[in-house]
Design an enzyme around this catalytic site. Structure first.
Site, PDB file in Angstrom:
ATOM      1  N   ASP A  45     -12.364   6.853   2.934  1.00  0.00           N
ATOM      2  CA  ASP A  45     -11.099   6.635   3.861  1.00  0.00           C
ATOM      3  C   ASP A  45     -10.864   5.251   3.920  1.00  0.00           C
ATOM      4  O   ASP A  45      -9.616   4.817   4.568  1.00  0.00           O
ATOM      5  CB  ASP A  45     -11.567   7.138   5.324  1.00  0.00           C
ATOM      6  CG  ASP A  45     -10.407   7.228   6.043  1.00  0.00           C
ATOM      7  OD1 ASP A  45      -9.184   7.269   5.764  1.00  0.00           O
ATOM      8  OD2 ASP A  45     -10.383   7.596   7.387  1.00  0.00           O
ATOM      9  N   LYS A  86       0.773  -1.214  -0.087  1.00  0.00           N
ATOM     10  CA  LYS A  86       0.007   0.109   0.056  1.00  0.00           C
ATOM     11  C   LYS A  86       0.867   1.116  -0.033  1.00  0.00           C
ATOM     12  O   LYS A  86       1.846   1.269   0.804  1.00  0.00           O
ATOM     13  CB  LYS A  86      -0.741   0.008   1.308  1.00  0.00           C
ATOM     14  CG  LYS A  86      -1.805   1.288   1.489  1.00  0.00           C
ATOM     15  CD  LYS A  86      -2.753   1.156   2.651  1.00  0.00           C
ATOM     16  CE  LYS A  86      -3.548   2.500   3.009  1.00  0.00           C
ATOM     17  NZ  LYS A  86      -4.269   2.604   3.927  1.00  0.00           N
ATOM     18  N   ARG A  98      -7.711  -0.456   0.548  1.00  0.00           N
ATOM     19  CA  ARG A  98      -8.329  -1.823  -0.002  1.00  0.00           C
ATOM     20  C   ARG A  98      -8.503  -1.500  -1.594  1.00  0.00           C
ATOM     21  O   ARG A  98      -8.419  -2.563  -2.324  1.00  0.00           O
ATOM     22  CB  ARG A  98      -9.256  -2.234   0.831  1.00  0.00           C
ATOM     23  CG  ARG A  98     -10.403  -1.366   0.743  1.00  0.00           C
ATOM     24  CD  ARG A  98     -11.455  -1.746   1.867  1.00  0.00           C
ATOM     25  NE  ARG A  98     -11.075  -1.271   3.188  1.00  0.00           N
ATOM     26  CZ  ARG A  98     -11.637  -1.471   4.362  1.00  0.00           C
ATOM     27  NH1 ARG A  98     -12.976  -2.123   4.380  1.00  0.00           N
ATOM     28  NH2 ARG A  98     -11.154  -1.030   5.528  1.00  0.00           N
ATOM     29  N   ASP A 140      -2.696  10.110   3.514  1.00  0.00           N
ATOM     30  CA  ASP A 140      -4.158   9.768   3.646  1.00  0.00           C
ATOM     31  C   ASP A 140      -4.898  10.754   4.354  1.00  0.00           C
ATOM     32  O   ASP A 140      -4.821  10.708   5.671  1.00  0.00           O
ATOM     33  CB  ASP A 140      -4.299   8.327   4.178  1.00  0.00           C
ATOM     34  CG  ASP A 140      -5.705   7.778   4.414  1.00  0.00           C
ATOM     35  OD1 ASP A 140      -6.503   8.595   3.670  1.00  0.00           O
ATOM     36  OD2 ASP A 140      -5.821   6.897   5.112  1.00  0.00           O
ATOM     37  N   ASP A 157       1.146   6.139   5.515  1.00  0.00           N
ATOM     38  CA  ASP A 157       0.542   5.180   4.881  1.00  0.00           C
ATOM     39  C   ASP A 157       0.775   4.699   3.428  1.00  0.00           C
ATOM     40  O   ASP A 157       0.328   4.036   2.881  1.00  0.00           O
ATOM     41  CB  ASP A 157      -1.178   6.073   4.622  1.00  0.00           C
ATOM     42  CG  ASP A 157      -2.314   5.300   4.831  1.00  0.00           C
ATOM     43  OD1 ASP A 157      -2.123   4.271   5.465  1.00  0.00           O
ATOM     44  OD2 ASP A 157      -3.291   5.378   4.023  1.00  0.00           O
ATOM     45  N   GLU A 215      -9.616   3.662   1.441  1.00  0.00           N
ATOM     46  CA  GLU A 215      -8.860   3.656   0.150  1.00  0.00           C
ATOM     47  C   GLU A 215      -7.939   2.662  -0.057  1.00  0.00           C
ATOM     48  O   GLU A 215      -7.415   2.410  -1.074  1.00  0.00           O
ATOM     49  CB  GLU A 215      -8.404   5.119  -0.093  1.00  0.00           C
ATOM     50  CG  GLU A 215      -6.906   5.424   0.609  1.00  0.00           C
ATOM     51  CD  GLU A 215      -6.885   5.148   1.996  1.00  0.00           C
ATOM     52  OE1 GLU A 215      -7.845   5.174   2.707  1.00  0.00           O
ATOM     53  OE2 GLU A 215      -5.872   4.945   2.520  1.00  0.00           O
ATOM     54  N   LYS A 236     -10.773  12.649   7.246  1.00  0.00           N
ATOM     55  CA  LYS A 236     -10.413  12.176   8.949  1.00  0.00           C
ATOM     56  C   LYS A 236     -10.407  13.629   9.586  1.00  0.00           C
ATOM     57  O   LYS A 236      -9.981  14.718   9.001  1.00  0.00           O
ATOM     58  CB  LYS A 236      -8.770  11.927   9.104  1.00  0.00           C
ATOM     59  CG  LYS A 236      -8.679  10.510   8.237  1.00  0.00           C
ATOM     60  CD  LYS A 236      -7.106   9.946   8.123  1.00  0.00           C
ATOM     61  CE  LYS A 236      -7.067   8.409   7.575  1.00  0.00           C
ATOM     62  NZ  LYS A 236      -7.721   7.566   8.427  1.00  0.00           N
TER      63      LYS A 236
HETATM   64  N1  BES Z   1      -4.643   4.520   6.441  1.00  0.00           N
HETATM   65  C1  BES Z   1      -5.864   4.114   7.415  1.00  0.00           C
HETATM   66  C2  BES Z   1      -5.332   3.264   8.488  1.00  0.00           C
HETATM   67  C3  BES Z   1      -4.746   3.576   9.615  1.00  0.00           C
HETATM   68  C4  BES Z   1      -5.148   4.276  10.584  1.00  0.00           C
HETATM   69  C5  BES Z   1      -3.245   3.431   9.610  1.00  0.00           C
HETATM   70  C6  BES Z   1      -4.305   4.571  11.727  1.00  0.00           C
HETATM   71  C7  BES Z   1      -2.593   3.873  10.655  1.00  0.00           C
HETATM   72  C8  BES Z   1      -2.982   4.297  11.616  1.00  0.00           C
HETATM   73  C9  BES Z   1      -6.864   3.659   6.628  1.00  0.00           C
HETATM   74  O1  BES Z   1      -6.820   4.150   5.187  1.00  0.00           O
HETATM   75  C10 BES Z   1      -8.179   4.030   7.133  1.00  0.00           C
HETATM   76  O2  BES Z   1      -8.336   5.134   7.002  1.00  0.00           O
HETATM   77  N2  BES Z   1      -9.061   2.977   7.507  1.00  0.00           N
HETATM   78  C11 BES Z   1     -10.284   3.136   8.081  1.00  0.00           C
HETATM   79  C12 BES Z   1     -11.200   2.336   7.465  1.00  0.00           C
HETATM   80  C13 BES Z   1     -12.702   2.462   7.662  1.00  0.00           C
HETATM   81  C14 BES Z   1     -13.186   3.793   6.919  1.00  0.00           C
HETATM   82  C15 BES Z   1     -13.411   1.450   7.373  1.00  0.00           C
HETATM   83  C16 BES Z   1     -10.109   3.190   9.490  1.00  0.00           C
HETATM   84  O3  BES Z   1      -9.581   2.213   9.891  1.00  0.00           O
HETATM   85  O4  BES Z   1     -10.569   3.922  10.387  1.00  0.00           O
HETATM   86 ZN    ZN Z   2      -5.057   4.736   4.409  1.00  0.00          ZN
HETATM   87 MN    MN Z   3      -7.798   5.924   5.041  1.00  0.00          MN
END
Ligand code: BES
Ligand code: ZN
Ligand code: MN
Length: 485
Positions: A334, A252, A338, A257, A275, A336, A264
């Protein structure tokens, strides 16, 4: 970094800013073949007076009076496992003063692997990211520890070589991730990959935005279209002629992000330059395989995009088409990672690798489940357990997690083949189930390194603040094992 195999007395005849010695669990200075007992005796007395501890990572600093070093750094070795040795050397190397010119490490190990761990720890503990400090000395392209002469007593040249490759790869990841997203955008990562690939004999192919569109990489494009810095897909290949196994690694690479339109909150964004860790890990693992001349074919895929909110960004409820044709309803922009990873996995398996693995800072849920130092590994049982074993051998924390079939229902969409978010409970597992849709029959493992990729706390062992390089050692160990099978 060099091995130090002098027969002379290291304590009184090798000039250094710091001499690092180990302390065994009983509080005595760990005997090393190159440390004469009579030279150590006065240090042992001082260590006793200061209650120097043999607890893993406990540091006691002595003045170098009576030795040829300015200071003597004593570090507890705990049970002296390879991992203890690596972390102890890392902790000790952060106690050697500012910018030391020369450091001698005389911690004993049982074998070459132990000395490799010591050398790795010493270098990695010395890592710091100073590129954006105005008083930093410009050291173009050099590893951060290059200003110091590191001498590891007892290590073979092979041990030094292996440690340099691994520590170099991990530092490379840390540099890429620590570099601010203003400068490290998708095109910039692709350029770094091309540059390093040509230096090390790995083949690098870059998909420019137009090609991504022509070939239907709707995930990478969908995520990247909110940014003025357009996305890229990069393939890095190490293919030695003697290879009989092919491993594909997909990373990834969200260079920042923001969450996109599903923005966010500010706090959640602060660390989001991390990220792109998965893609940095993939790049440097392939390059390390090349440097080590591993007899295994490795293709690395870097899924690069910047997730920004703008007038051109994708919207919640948009439907995109992943490489190969599956459609996804984007309910939350968010989620993104996947989407770009789906494109990468679908393309990676087209080359028919024997196994495919993906590495991603995919979910906040990873940290909720396993904390900030333990990554999750999911996927097909055989690959999952091979990755877990590799992590144990490498001294990194991973834990196997399930992909419960019932959570798949949550990913059903009324308008598309899938939606990109599912049941809010078990978010890490739903994300894994989403990716599973894109690997076909290829044996697969998914590594969620969200929190361990970036250390928001204080330095510990050989892990600094900021980018950690977590999972490079595990993946490299896996490749070494597979190449021997
Ligand atoms: N990059 C984030 C995941 C992340 C969060 C990495 C904190 C490191 C520290 C990812 O893209 C994300 O935002 N995931 C969301 C998914 C949700 C919207 C289903 C999450 O985990 O809140
Ligand atoms: Zn992310
Ligand atoms: Mn995200």
């Amino acid at each position: 970094m060099t091995s130090l195999n002098a027969t002379s007395d290291i304590v009184t005849s090798v000039a250094a800013d710091a001499l690092i010695l180990g302390v065994a669990s009983d509080g005595t200075i760990a005997p090393h073949p190159q440390l004469p007992a009579d030279a150590v005796a006065p240090l042992q007395d001082a260590a006793g007076l200061l209650d120097a501890s043999g607890k893993a990572g406990a540091v006691t600093v002595l003045p170098g009076t009576g030795t040829s070093a300015r200071r003597v750094v004593l570090v507890g070795l705990g049970d002296a496992t390879e991992r203890d040795l690596r972390e102890a050397a890392g902790t000790a190397s952060r106690s050697c003063g500012k910018n030391p010119d020369a450091v001698v490490v005389a911690i004993p190990a049982a074998d070459d692997a132990g000395y490799t761990a010591i050398a790795e720890g010493a270098l990695l503990g010395a890592y710091s990211f100073r590129d954006y400090k105005s008083d930093a000395e410009p050291a173009e392209g050099e590893e951060p520890w290059a200003g110091t002469s590191w001498q590891i007593a007892g290590a073979s040249t092979g041990a030094i070589e292996k440690a340099s490759i691994l520590a170099g790869a991990i530092a490379g990841v840390r540099d890429l991730v620590n570099t601010p997203p203003l400068d490290m955008y998708p095109g910039a990562v692709a350029s770094v990959a091309q540059h390093l690939g040509s230096q090390l004999g790995a083949d690098v192919t870059v998909w420019e935005p137009e090609q991504l569109a022509q070939e239907g990489f709707g995930g990478i494009l969908g995520v990247g279209m909110g940014s003025s810095r357009l996305p890229r897909l990069v393939r890095v290949e190490w293919a030695p002629s003697e290879a009989s196994t092919h491993v594909a690694l997909v990373g990834k690479g969200i260079t920042f992000d923001t969450g996109g339109i599903s923005l966010k909150p500010p706090k959640g964004m602060e660390t989001m330059k991390s990220d792109m860790s998965g893609s940095a890990v993939v790049l440097h693992t392939v390059l390390a395989a090349a440097r080590a001349n591993l007899p295994i074919k490795v293709t690395g895929w870097l899924c690069l995009a910047e997730n920004m909110p703008s007038g051109t960004a994708q919207r919640p409820s948009d439907v995109i088409r992943i490489y190969g044709g599956k459609t996804v309803e984007v309910m939350n922009t968010d989620a993104e990672g996947r989407l770009v990873m789906a494109d990468g996995l679908a393309r990676a398996i087209e080359d028919q690798p024997d196994v495919v693995m993906d590495v991603a800072t995919l979910t906040g849920a990873q940290g909720v489940a396993l904390g900030s130092r333990t990554s999750a590994v999911m996927g097909d049982e055989e690959v999952r357990s091979a990755v877990f074993s590799a992590s144990e051998a490498a001294g990194e924390d991973f834990w196997p997690m399930p992909l419960p079939a019932h959570l798949r229902e949550g990913l059903e969409s009324t308008v598309a083949d899938l939606k990109n978010i599912g049941d809010p409970m078990g978010g890490m597992l739903s994300a894994g189930l989403f990716l599973k849709e894109f690997v076909g029959d290829t044996p697969w493992a998914h590594l969620d390194i969200a929190r361990p990729a970036f250390n928001e706390g204080s330095p510990w062992g050989c892990t600094p603040k900021g980018a950690t390089g977590h999972s490079v050692r595990t993946l490299f160990e896996y490749l070494v094992t597979r190449s021997q099978a």
